[in-house]
Scaffold this motif. Structure first.
Motif, short mmCIF file in Angstrom:
data_model
loop_
_atom_site.label_atom_id
_atom_site.label_comp_id
_atom_site.label_asym_id
_atom_site.label_seq_id
_atom_site.Cartn_x
_atom_site.Cartn_y
_atom_site.Cartn_z
N THR A 209 -3.56 57.34 11.82
CA THR A 209 -3.74 56.39 12.93
C THR A 209 -4.01 54.99 12.37
OG1 THR A 209 -4.71 58.21 14.14
CG2 THR A 209 -5.08 56.02 15.05
N SER A 210 -4.87 54.92 11.35
CA SER A 210 -5.22 53.56 10.87
C SER A 210 -4.04 52.92 10.12
CB SER A 210 -6.50 53.58 10.05
OG SER A 210 -6.27 54.22 8.84
N GLU A 211 -3.20 53.72 9.45
CA GLU A 211 -2.02 53.12 8.80
C GLU A 211 -1.05 52.57 9.86
OE1 GLU A 211 -1.82 55.93 4.77
OE2 GLU A 211 -0.79 56.58 6.57
N ILE A 212 -0.91 53.32 10.95
CA ILE A 212 0.00 52.87 12.01
C ILE A 212 -0.56 51.59 12.66
CG2 ILE A 212 0.88 53.48 14.32
CD1 ILE A 212 1.21 56.37 13.16
N GLU A 213 -1.89 51.60 12.91
CA GLU A 213 -2.52 50.41 13.51
C GLU A 213 -2.31 49.18 12.63
OE1 GLU A 213 -6.24 52.42 15.88
OE2 GLU A 213 -6.65 51.40 13.99
N LYS A 214 -2.57 49.38 11.33
CA LYS A 214 -2.46 48.25 10.39
C LYS A 214 -1.03 47.70 10.38
CE LYS A 214 -3.62 47.16 5.67
NZ LYS A 214 -3.26 47.76 4.41
N ALA A 215 -0.05 48.63 10.34
CA ALA A 215 1.35 48.19 10.27
C ALA A 215 1.74 47.46 11.56
CB ALA A 215 2.26 49.39 10.03
N VAL A 216 1.39 48.03 12.71
CA VAL A 216 1.81 47.41 13.98
C VAL A 216 1.13 46.05 14.15
CG1 VAL A 216 1.74 47.60 16.50
CG2 VAL A 216 2.39 49.59 15.11
N MET A 217 -0.16 45.97 13.83
CA MET A 217 -0.86 44.70 14.02
C MET A 217 -0.29 43.61 13.10
SD MET A 217 -2.65 45.45 16.56
CE MET A 217 -3.54 43.98 16.98
N SER A 218 0.38 44.04 12.00
CA SER A 218 0.92 43.02 11.08
C SER A 218 2.35 42.59 11.43
CB SER A 218 0.88 43.54 9.64
OG SER A 218 1.90 44.52 9.47
N ILE A 219 2.92 43.13 12.52
CA ILE A 219 4.30 42.72 12.89
C ILE A 219 4.31 41.22 13.19
CG2 ILE A 219 6.19 43.00 14.55
CD1 ILE A 219 5.22 45.85 15.04
N VAL A 220 5.23 40.51 12.55
CA VAL A 220 5.28 39.06 12.80
C VAL A 220 5.84 38.80 14.20
CG1 VAL A 220 5.49 38.33 10.39
CG2 VAL A 220 7.55 38.85 11.67
N THR A 221 5.25 37.81 14.88
CA THR A 221 5.70 37.49 16.24
C THR A 221 6.18 36.04 16.26
OG1 THR A 221 3.37 37.12 16.69
CG2 THR A 221 4.30 39.15 17.52
#
Ligand code: AQP
Length: 314
Positions: A209-221
Protein backbone atom coordinates in the motif's frame (compact mmCIF):
# COMPACT_ATOMS: atom_id res chain seq x y z
CA UNK A 1 -13.86 -21.98 -42.42
CA UNK A 2 -10.85 -23.41 -40.54
CA UNK A 3 -11.59 -24.80 -37.08
CA UNK A 4 -7.91 -25.03 -36.17
CA UNK A 5 -7.21 -23.65 -32.69
CA UNK A 6 -4.88 -20.69 -32.97
CA UNK A 7 -1.78 -20.09 -30.92
CA UNK A 8 -1.39 -17.17 -28.56
CA UNK A 9 1.92 -16.16 -26.99
CA UNK A 10 3.30 -13.29 -25.01
CA UNK A 11 6.23 -12.76 -22.66
CA UNK A 12 7.40 -10.35 -20.00
CA UNK A 13 10.89 -9.67 -18.75
CA UNK A 14 11.82 -10.41 -15.13
CA UNK A 15 13.93 -7.25 -15.18
CA UNK A 16 12.14 -5.87 -12.11
CA UNK A 17 8.71 -5.98 -10.52
CA UNK A 18 5.78 -5.98 -12.93
CA UNK A 19 4.01 -2.65 -13.13
CA UNK A 20 0.52 -1.63 -14.12
CA UNK A 21 1.75 -0.80 -17.66
CA UNK A 22 2.80 -4.45 -18.07
CA UNK A 23 -0.51 -5.63 -16.65
CA UNK A 24 -2.91 -3.51 -18.71
CA UNK A 25 -0.69 -3.45 -21.81
CA UNK A 26 0.00 -7.17 -22.11
CA UNK A 27 -1.01 -9.43 -19.25
CA UNK A 28 -4.69 -8.49 -18.99
CA UNK A 29 -5.35 -8.66 -22.77
CA UNK A 30 -3.74 -12.13 -22.65
CA UNK A 31 -5.75 -13.15 -19.58
CA UNK A 32 -9.02 -12.04 -21.21
CA UNK A 33 -8.70 -14.39 -24.18
CA UNK A 34 -6.14 -17.09 -23.42
CA UNK A 35 -8.67 -19.85 -22.79
CA UNK A 36 -9.88 -19.62 -26.40
CA UNK A 37 -6.42 -20.39 -27.77
CA UNK A 38 -3.53 -22.76 -27.38
CA UNK A 39 -1.65 -20.38 -25.14
CA UNK A 40 1.99 -19.81 -24.17
CA UNK A 41 3.26 -17.33 -21.61
CA UNK A 42 6.99 -16.84 -21.33
CA UNK A 43 9.30 -15.46 -18.67
CA UNK A 44 11.79 -13.61 -20.87
CA UNK A 45 14.84 -13.99 -18.64
CA UNK A 46 17.51 -13.83 -21.35
CA UNK A 47 15.93 -10.54 -22.46
CA UNK A 48 16.24 -9.23 -18.90
CA UNK A 49 20.01 -9.63 -19.13
CA UNK A 50 20.07 -6.63 -21.49
CA UNK A 51 19.43 -4.44 -18.45
CA UNK A 52 19.89 -6.54 -15.28
CA UNK A 53 23.26 -7.77 -14.06
CA UNK A 54 22.38 -9.09 -10.63
CA UNK A 55 21.98 -12.89 -10.44
CA UNK A 56 20.06 -12.85 -7.15
CA UNK A 57 17.56 -10.29 -8.49
CA UNK A 58 17.13 -12.26 -11.71
CA UNK A 59 16.41 -15.45 -9.74
CA UNK A 60 13.99 -13.70 -7.40
CA UNK A 61 12.25 -11.72 -10.18
CA UNK A 62 11.79 -14.91 -12.19
CA UNK A 63 9.97 -16.66 -9.35
CA UNK A 64 8.01 -13.49 -8.63
CA UNK A 65 6.82 -12.96 -12.17
CA UNK A 66 5.38 -16.50 -12.33
CA UNK A 67 3.73 -15.85 -8.98
CA UNK A 68 2.23 -12.71 -10.57
CA UNK A 69 0.99 -14.72 -13.56
CA UNK A 70 -0.75 -17.19 -11.27
CA UNK A 71 -2.11 -14.54 -8.90
CA UNK A 72 -3.85 -12.58 -11.67
CA UNK A 73 -5.81 -15.74 -12.45
CA UNK A 74 -3.97 -17.71 -15.13
CA UNK A 75 -4.60 -21.44 -14.87
CA UNK A 76 -1.38 -23.39 -15.59
CA UNK A 77 -3.46 -26.29 -16.90
CA UNK A 78 -4.74 -24.01 -19.68
CA UNK A 79 -1.56 -22.14 -20.58
CA UNK A 80 2.04 -23.25 -20.99
CA UNK A 81 3.99 -21.03 -18.59
CA UNK A 82 7.71 -21.41 -19.25
CA UNK A 83 11.09 -19.79 -18.80
CA UNK A 84 12.92 -18.77 -21.96
CA UNK A 85 16.31 -20.00 -20.67
CA UNK A 86 14.90 -23.50 -20.08
CA UNK A 87 14.68 -23.90 -23.83
CA UNK A 88 17.87 -23.26 -25.79
CA UNK A 89 15.97 -23.45 -29.09
CA UNK A 90 15.31 -19.72 -28.61
CA UNK A 91 19.02 -18.90 -28.74
CA UNK A 92 19.63 -21.00 -31.82
CA UNK A 93 16.77 -19.56 -33.85
CA UNK A 94 17.68 -16.03 -32.70
CA UNK A 95 21.11 -16.45 -34.30
CA UNK A 96 19.56 -17.68 -37.53
CA UNK A 97 17.12 -14.75 -37.62
CA UNK A 98 19.93 -12.30 -36.81
CA UNK A 99 21.47 -13.43 -40.08
CA UNK A 100 18.27 -12.45 -41.92
CA UNK A 101 18.24 -8.74 -41.04
CA UNK A 102 20.64 -5.85 -41.43
CA UNK A 103 22.25 -3.51 -38.91
CA UNK A 104 20.53 -0.36 -40.34
CA UNK A 105 17.16 -2.15 -40.04
CA UNK A 106 17.69 -2.86 -36.31
CA UNK A 107 19.03 0.66 -35.80
CA UNK A 108 15.58 1.99 -36.68
CA UNK A 109 13.91 0.24 -33.70
CA UNK A 110 12.11 2.87 -31.56
CA UNK A 111 12.66 0.98 -28.35
CA UNK A 112 16.42 0.80 -28.98
CA UNK A 113 16.53 4.49 -29.91
CA UNK A 114 14.51 5.45 -26.80
CA UNK A 115 16.92 3.56 -24.55
CA UNK A 116 19.91 5.24 -26.24
CA UNK A 117 18.26 8.61 -25.72
CA UNK A 118 17.96 7.80 -22.01
CA UNK A 119 21.69 6.97 -22.01
CA UNK A 120 21.11 3.33 -21.06
CA UNK A 121 23.96 1.04 -22.11
CA UNK A 122 23.57 0.17 -25.81
CA UNK A 123 24.83 -3.42 -25.42
CA UNK A 124 24.64 -5.75 -28.41
CA UNK A 125 21.95 -7.82 -26.66
CA UNK A 126 19.70 -4.76 -26.46
CA UNK A 127 20.40 -4.07 -30.14
CA UNK A 128 19.56 -7.56 -31.39
CA UNK A 129 16.76 -8.24 -28.93
CA UNK A 130 14.01 -7.90 -31.60
CA UNK A 131 15.39 -11.04 -33.28
CA UNK A 132 15.45 -13.00 -30.00
CA UNK A 133 11.87 -11.85 -29.52
CA UNK A 134 11.06 -12.95 -33.09
CA UNK A 135 12.45 -16.41 -32.32
CA UNK A 136 10.40 -16.56 -29.07
CA UNK A 137 7.30 -16.01 -31.17
CA UNK A 138 7.85 -18.08 -34.28
CA UNK A 139 9.19 -21.19 -32.51
CA UNK A 140 5.62 -21.83 -31.35
CA UNK A 141 3.97 -21.07 -34.73
CA UNK A 142 2.22 -18.22 -32.95
CA UNK A 143 -0.75 -16.55 -34.61
CA UNK A 144 -1.44 -13.73 -32.18
CA UNK A 145 0.78 -11.78 -29.77
CA UNK A 146 -0.92 -9.56 -27.16
CA UNK A 147 1.49 -6.69 -26.43
CA UNK A 148 1.47 -3.04 -25.45
CA UNK A 149 1.52 -0.31 -28.10
CA UNK A 150 5.27 0.19 -27.52
CA UNK A 151 5.90 -3.28 -28.93
CA UNK A 152 4.01 -2.82 -32.24
CA UNK A 153 7.19 -2.28 -34.22
CA UNK A 154 8.86 -5.38 -32.79
CA UNK A 155 6.06 -7.61 -34.07
CA UNK A 156 6.47 -5.94 -37.48
CA UNK A 157 10.18 -6.79 -37.21
CA UNK A 158 9.25 -10.40 -36.54
CA UNK A 159 7.15 -10.44 -39.73
CA UNK A 160 10.04 -8.90 -41.67
CA UNK A 161 12.45 -11.58 -40.46
CA UNK A 162 9.94 -14.34 -41.20
CA UNK A 163 9.32 -12.92 -44.68
CA UNK A 164 13.04 -12.76 -45.40
CA UNK A 165 13.54 -16.31 -44.15
CA UNK A 166 10.62 -17.73 -46.14
CA UNK A 167 11.62 -15.92 -49.35
CA UNK A 168 15.15 -17.25 -49.02
CA UNK A 169 14.56 -20.82 -47.84
CA UNK A 170 10.93 -21.56 -48.75
CA UNK A 171 7.73 -21.26 -46.72
CA UNK A 172 8.78 -22.46 -43.24
CA UNK A 173 7.86 -19.97 -40.53
CA UNK A 174 4.49 -18.47 -39.59
CA UNK A 175 4.12 -14.68 -39.53
CA UNK A 176 2.33 -13.51 -36.35
CA UNK A 177 -0.11 -10.65 -35.80
CA UNK A 178 0.09 -8.26 -32.89
CA UNK A 179 -2.94 -7.75 -30.65
CA UNK A 180 -2.87 -4.24 -29.22
CA UNK A 181 -5.70 -2.62 -27.30
CA UNK A 182 -6.19 0.90 -28.69
CA UNK A 183 -8.11 1.88 -25.55
CA UNK A 184 -5.00 1.19 -23.43
CA UNK A 185 -2.24 2.76 -25.56
CA UNK A 186 1.09 3.50 -23.91
CA UNK A 187 0.55 3.88 -20.17
CA UNK A 188 2.50 6.80 -18.74
CA UNK A 189 4.75 6.45 -15.71
CA UNK A 190 4.95 8.85 -12.78
CA UNK A 191 7.08 11.24 -14.89
CA UNK A 192 4.65 11.21 -17.83
CA UNK A 193 6.99 9.12 -20.05
CA UNK A 194 6.24 5.48 -20.92
CA UNK A 195 5.93 3.50 -17.69
CA UNK A 196 8.97 1.25 -17.76
CA UNK A 197 10.97 -0.79 -15.26
CA UNK A 198 14.20 0.66 -16.55
CA UNK A 199 12.98 4.27 -16.25
CA UNK A 200 12.20 3.93 -12.52
CA UNK A 201 8.83 5.61 -13.02
CA UNK A 202 6.51 2.70 -12.29
CA UNK A 203 3.50 1.97 -10.14
CA UNK A 204 4.21 -1.63 -9.10
CA UNK A 205 1.36 -4.05 -9.77
CA UNK A 206 1.86 -5.96 -6.52
CA UNK A 207 3.41 -3.13 -4.52
CA UNK A 208 2.59 -2.64 -0.86
CA UNK A 209 0.00 0.00 0.00
CA UNK A 210 2.73 2.48 0.91
CA UNK A 211 4.71 1.81 -2.31
CA UNK A 212 1.57 2.45 -4.34
CA UNK A 213 0.80 5.61 -2.34
CA UNK A 214 4.33 6.91 -2.80
CA UNK A 215 4.30 6.23 -6.56
CA UNK A 216 0.86 7.78 -7.17
CA UNK A 217 1.58 10.87 -5.06
CA UNK A 218 4.75 11.44 -7.12
CA UNK A 219 2.93 11.52 -10.50
CA UNK A 220 3.84 14.81 -12.16
CA UNK A 221 0.85 17.05 -12.88
CA UNK A 222 0.40 19.89 -15.35
CA UNK A 223 -0.41 23.46 -14.40
CA UNK A 224 -3.10 23.89 -11.72
CA UNK A 225 -6.67 24.15 -13.00
CA UNK A 226 -6.21 21.74 -15.91
CA UNK A 227 -7.13 18.06 -15.72
CA UNK A 228 -4.06 16.13 -14.46
CA UNK A 229 -3.71 14.02 -17.62
CA UNK A 230 -1.00 11.71 -16.28
CA UNK A 231 -3.15 10.78 -13.30
CA UNK A 232 -6.29 10.47 -15.45
CA UNK A 233 -4.56 8.22 -18.03
CA UNK A 234 -3.77 5.73 -15.27
CA UNK A 235 -7.07 6.14 -13.46
CA UNK A 236 -9.14 5.27 -16.53
CA UNK A 237 -7.70 1.75 -16.38
CA UNK A 238 -9.51 1.24 -13.08
CA UNK A 239 -12.83 3.07 -13.56
CA UNK A 240 -15.38 3.84 -16.29
CA UNK A 241 -14.36 7.00 -18.16
CA UNK A 242 -17.84 8.57 -17.98
CA UNK A 243 -17.86 8.39 -14.20
CA UNK A 244 -14.26 9.49 -14.01
CA UNK A 245 -14.80 12.59 -16.20
CA UNK A 246 -17.34 14.04 -13.79
CA UNK A 247 -15.21 13.19 -10.74
CA UNK A 248 -12.20 14.94 -12.32
CA UNK A 249 -14.42 17.93 -13.23
CA UNK A 250 -15.48 18.24 -9.58
CA UNK A 251 -11.88 17.83 -8.40
CA UNK A 252 -10.52 20.48 -10.80
CA UNK A 253 -7.64 22.25 -9.06
CA UNK A 254 -7.51 19.61 -6.29
CA UNK A 255 -5.03 17.11 -7.72
CA UNK A 256 -4.42 15.53 -4.33
CA UNK A 257 -8.05 14.37 -4.13
CA UNK A 258 -7.87 12.70 -7.55
CA UNK A 259 -4.63 10.98 -6.58
CA UNK A 260 -6.12 9.72 -3.30
CA UNK A 261 -9.08 8.27 -5.18
CA UNK A 262 -6.70 6.59 -7.63
CA UNK A 263 -4.78 5.02 -4.73
CA UNK A 264 -8.06 3.70 -3.27
CA UNK A 265 -9.10 2.29 -6.67
CA UNK A 266 -5.76 0.54 -7.21
CA UNK A 267 -5.92 -0.89 -3.68
CA UNK A 268 -9.46 -2.17 -4.24
CA UNK A 269 -8.34 -3.91 -7.42
CA UNK A 270 -5.07 -5.36 -6.16
CA UNK A 271 -5.71 -6.36 -2.55
CA UNK A 272 -7.61 -9.63 -3.29
CA UNK A 273 -4.94 -10.58 -5.84
CA UNK A 274 -2.20 -9.72 -3.36
CA UNK A 275 -3.84 -12.06 -0.88
CA UNK A 276 -3.99 -14.86 -3.45
CA UNK A 277 -0.38 -14.24 -4.43
CA UNK A 278 0.85 -14.57 -0.85
CA UNK A 279 -0.32 -18.21 -0.83
CA UNK A 280 1.73 -19.23 -3.90
CA UNK A 281 4.99 -20.92 -2.86
CA UNK A 282 8.35 -21.21 -4.65
CA UNK A 283 7.62 -24.93 -4.97
CA UNK A 284 4.34 -24.21 -6.79
CA UNK A 285 6.20 -21.93 -9.19
CA UNK A 286 9.01 -24.41 -9.85
CA UNK A 287 6.50 -27.13 -10.62
CA UNK A 288 4.70 -24.90 -13.13
CA UNK A 289 8.01 -24.00 -14.82
CA UNK A 290 9.16 -27.61 -14.99
CA UNK A 291 6.03 -28.78 -16.72
CA UNK A 292 5.98 -25.66 -18.94
CA UNK A 293 9.57 -26.27 -20.09
CA UNK A 294 8.74 -29.79 -21.26
CA UNK A 295 5.64 -28.70 -23.16
CA UNK A 296 7.38 -25.71 -24.74
CA UNK A 297 10.35 -27.80 -25.90
CA UNK A 298 8.13 -30.44 -27.47
CA UNK A 299 6.64 -27.79 -29.78
CA UNK A 300 9.69 -25.62 -30.48
CA UNK A 301 11.96 -28.56 -31.35
CA UNK A 302 9.70 -29.43 -34.29
CA UNK A 303 9.85 -25.88 -35.66
CA UNK A 304 13.60 -25.76 -35.22
CA UNK A 305 14.02 -29.08 -37.02
CA UNK A 306 12.22 -27.67 -40.09
CA UNK A 307 14.32 -24.51 -39.92
CA UNK A 308 17.56 -26.48 -39.70
CA UNK A 309 16.53 -28.60 -42.65
CA UNK A 310 15.60 -25.51 -44.67
CA UNK A 311 18.98 -23.83 -44.10
CA UNK A 312 21.06 -26.96 -44.57
CA UNK A 313 22.10 -27.63 -40.97
CA UNK A 314 20.47 -30.98 -40.33
N1 AQP B 1 3.90 1.66 -20.32
C1 AQP B 1 3.36 0.63 -20.94
N2 AQP B 1 2.15 0.74 -21.51
C2 AQP B 1 1.58 -0.33 -22.16
N3 AQP B 1 2.18 -1.54 -22.25
C3 AQP B 1 3.40 -1.68 -21.69
N4 AQP B 1 4.25 -2.72 -21.61
C4 AQP B 1 5.37 -2.35 -20.93
N5 AQP B 1 5.25 -1.08 -20.56
C5 AQP B 1 4.05 -0.62 -21.01
C6 AQP B 1 4.01 -4.04 -22.18
O1 AQP B 1 4.38 -5.02 -21.23
C7 AQP B 1 4.86 -6.16 -21.94
C8 AQP B 1 6.09 -6.69 -21.31
O2 AQP B 1 7.09 -5.74 -21.27
P1 AQP B 1 8.56 -6.22 -20.94
O3 AQP B 1 8.72 -6.39 -19.50
O4 AQP B 1 8.93 -7.37 -21.76
O5 AQP B 1 9.47 -5.10 -21.52
P2 AQP B 1 9.18 -3.64 -21.76
O6 AQP B 1 8.15 -3.43 -22.80
O7 AQP B 1 10.45 -3.00 -22.12
O8 AQP B 1 8.65 -3.24 -20.33
P3 AQP B 1 9.44 -2.37 -19.39
O9 AQP B 1 8.77 -2.24 -18.10
O10 AQP B 1 9.69 -1.10 -20.14
O11 AQP B 1 10.77 -3.22 -19.12
P4 AQP B 1 12.29 -2.76 -19.25
O12 AQP B 1 12.38 -1.41 -18.66
O13 AQP B 1 13.05 -3.79 -18.47
O14 AQP B 1 12.63 -2.75 -20.71
C9 AQP B 1 5.04 -5.75 -23.39
O15 AQP B 1 3.99 -6.30 -24.14
C10 AQP B 1 4.94 -4.26 -23.37
O16 AQP B 1 4.37 -3.73 -24.53
Amino acid sequence: MSTEIKRLLTGLQPSGNLHIGNYFGALKPFLDIYENYESYLMVADYHALTSLRDPESLRRNTLNIVRDYLAVGLDPDKVVIFRQSDNQDHMELAWILNCMVTVPFLQQAHSYKDKLAKELEPNVGLFTYPMLQASDIVLYNTDLVPVGEDQRQHIEYTREAVGKFNRTFGETLKAPQEMILKSVGIIPGTDGEKMSKSYKNTIPLFGTTSEIEKAVMSIVTDSQGERPENVYAIHKLFRQEKELESIYDENRGRYGDSKKLLIADIEKFISPLREKRSLITDEDVKEVLKSGAEKAKSVSSKTLATVRKAIGID
